[in-house]
Design a protein around this motif. Structure first.
Motif, PDB file in Angstrom:
ATOM      1  N   ARG A 111       0.838  -1.208   0.000  1.00 40.02           N
ATOM      2  CA  ARG A 111       0.000   0.000   0.000  1.00 40.02           C
ATOM      3  C   ARG A 111       0.877   1.265   0.000  1.00 40.02           C
ATOM      4  O   ARG A 111       0.572   2.244  -0.675  1.00 40.02           O
ATOM      5  CB  ARG A 111      -0.913  -0.036   1.226  1.00 40.02           C
ATOM      6  N   SER A 112       1.986   1.241   0.715  1.00 40.11           N
ATOM      7  CA  SER A 112       2.864   2.401   0.843  1.00 40.11           C
ATOM      8  C   SER A 112       3.821   2.555  -0.340  1.00 40.11           C
ATOM      9  O   SER A 112       4.255   3.667  -0.647  1.00 40.11           O
ATOM     10  CB  SER A 112       3.692   2.304   2.128  1.00 40.11           C
ATOM     11  N   VAL A 113       4.167   1.423  -0.971  1.00 36.45           N
ATOM     12  CA  VAL A 113       5.156   1.410  -2.056  1.00 36.45           C
ATOM     13  C   VAL A 113       4.611   0.549  -3.196  1.00 36.45           C
ATOM     14  O   VAL A 113       4.965  -0.628  -3.323  1.00 36.45           O
ATOM     15  CB  VAL A 113       6.514   0.841  -1.565  1.00 36.45           C
ATOM     16  N   PRO A 114       3.722   1.106  -4.020  1.00 36.87           N
ATOM     17  CA  PRO A 114       3.054   0.301  -5.056  1.00 36.87           C
ATOM     18  C   PRO A 114       4.007  -0.396  -6.036  1.00 36.87           C
ATOM     19  O   PRO A 114       3.682  -1.454  -6.551  1.00 36.87           O
ATOM     20  CB  PRO A 114       2.180   1.320  -5.787  1.00 36.87           C
ATOM     21  N   ASP A 115       5.196   0.163  -6.280  1.00 37.89           N
ATOM     22  CA  ASP A 115       6.139  -0.455  -7.220  1.00 37.89           C
ATOM     23  C   ASP A 115       7.204  -1.297  -6.512  1.00 37.89           C
ATOM     24  O   ASP A 115       8.283  -1.529  -7.056  1.00 37.89           O
ATOM     25  CB  ASP A 115       6.789   0.614  -8.094  1.00 37.89           C
ATOM     26  N   VAL A 116       6.900  -1.789  -5.320  1.00 35.90           N
ATOM     27  CA  VAL A 116       7.856  -2.568  -4.532  1.00 35.90           C
ATOM     28  C   VAL A 116       8.242  -3.863  -5.257  1.00 35.90           C
ATOM     29  O   VAL A 116       7.428  -4.485  -5.934  1.00 35.90           O
ATOM     30  CB  VAL A 116       7.288  -2.879  -3.118  1.00 35.90           C
ATOM     31  N   CYS A 117       9.507  -4.231  -5.126  1.00 36.75           N
ATOM     32  CA  CYS A 117      10.017  -5.514  -5.609  1.00 36.75           C
ATOM     33  C   CYS A 117      10.173  -6.417  -4.391  1.00 36.75           C
ATOM     34  O   CYS A 117      10.572  -5.949  -3.323  1.00 36.75           O
ATOM     35  CB  CYS A 117      11.375  -5.338  -6.280  1.00 36.75           C
ATOM     36  N   LYS A 118       9.879  -7.690  -4.572  1.00 36.49           N
ATOM     37  CA  LYS A 118       9.956  -8.639  -3.462  1.00 36.49           C
ATOM     38  C   LYS A 118      10.835  -9.815  -3.836  1.00 36.49           C
ATOM     39  O   LYS A 118      10.930 -10.194  -5.000  1.00 36.49           O
ATOM     40  CB  LYS A 118       8.569  -9.181  -3.112  1.00 36.49           C
ATOM     41  N   ALA A 119      11.440 -10.427  -2.824  1.00 35.27           N
ATOM     42  CA  ALA A 119      12.243 -11.625  -3.019  1.00 35.27           C
ATOM     43  C   ALA A 119      12.419 -12.323  -1.675  1.00 35.27           C
ATOM     44  O   ALA A 119      12.196 -11.724  -0.619  1.00 35.27           O
ATOM     45  CB  ALA A 119      13.612 -11.268  -3.589  1.00 35.27           C
TER      46      ALA A 119
END
Length: 156
Positions: free
Chosen positions: A68-76
């Motif tokens: 919600r805070s960082v819509p373009d977040v990358c995850k791993a």
């Protein structure tokens, strides 16, 4: 085929339990889920689903707050922990299950205000241990928004 014996495939037997269809990940020391290194939302969601007890709820709430805070977040998932970052900028946060809490580390935490309470060998890293019923979403969102504005960790 008459007269021939077929050797059963041992591939499934050699695969780690967590990779077999429907198998639950192994919980390591302190209850931390063992999830293979991988990029994307799917391994992070597998980690969160495998977090034991109340910690899984903390993981879901934290993940939703980050998205919600960082819509373009990358995850791993790296080193059996979810990492969150920005493409081209680096990782800003990771979390890890410990016996009594969920540890949330900010890689530029010394630059956040207020500074998260946990400190160790790295002068920049700071963390907060979240115990059952203690996730302060308002403060966490403030830290997340500050953290994404800073250069991230490019440790791997």
């Amino acid at each position: 085929m008459a007269g021939k014996t077929h050797k059963k495939s041992t591939k499934a037997a050699k695969e780690p339990v967590a990779k077999r269809a429907g198998a639950k990940p192994t919980l390591l020391s302190g209850g931390n889920p063992q999830i293979a290194k991988a990029d994307g939302d799917s391994p992070v969601q597998a980690y969160i689903a495998a977090m034991p007890g109340w910690k899984s709820d903390v993981g879901r709430r934290l993940d939703a707050l980050i998205v919600r805070s960082v819509p373009d977040v990358c995850k791993a998932v790296r080193w059996n922990s979810p990492f969150y970052g920005i493409e081209g900028q680096g990782w800003f946060l990771n979390c890890h299950v410990l016996t009594r809490c969920v540890k949330v580390t900010f890689f530029q935490g010394a630059s956040l205000r207020p500074i998260p309470p946990g400190a160790g060998k790295d002068k920049d890293w700071r963390w907060i241990n979240i115990y059952e019923g203690e996730l302060d979403e308002e403060q966490m969102e403030k830290w997340i928004r500050q953290a994404v504005a800073l250069p991230g960790w490019r440790g791997f």
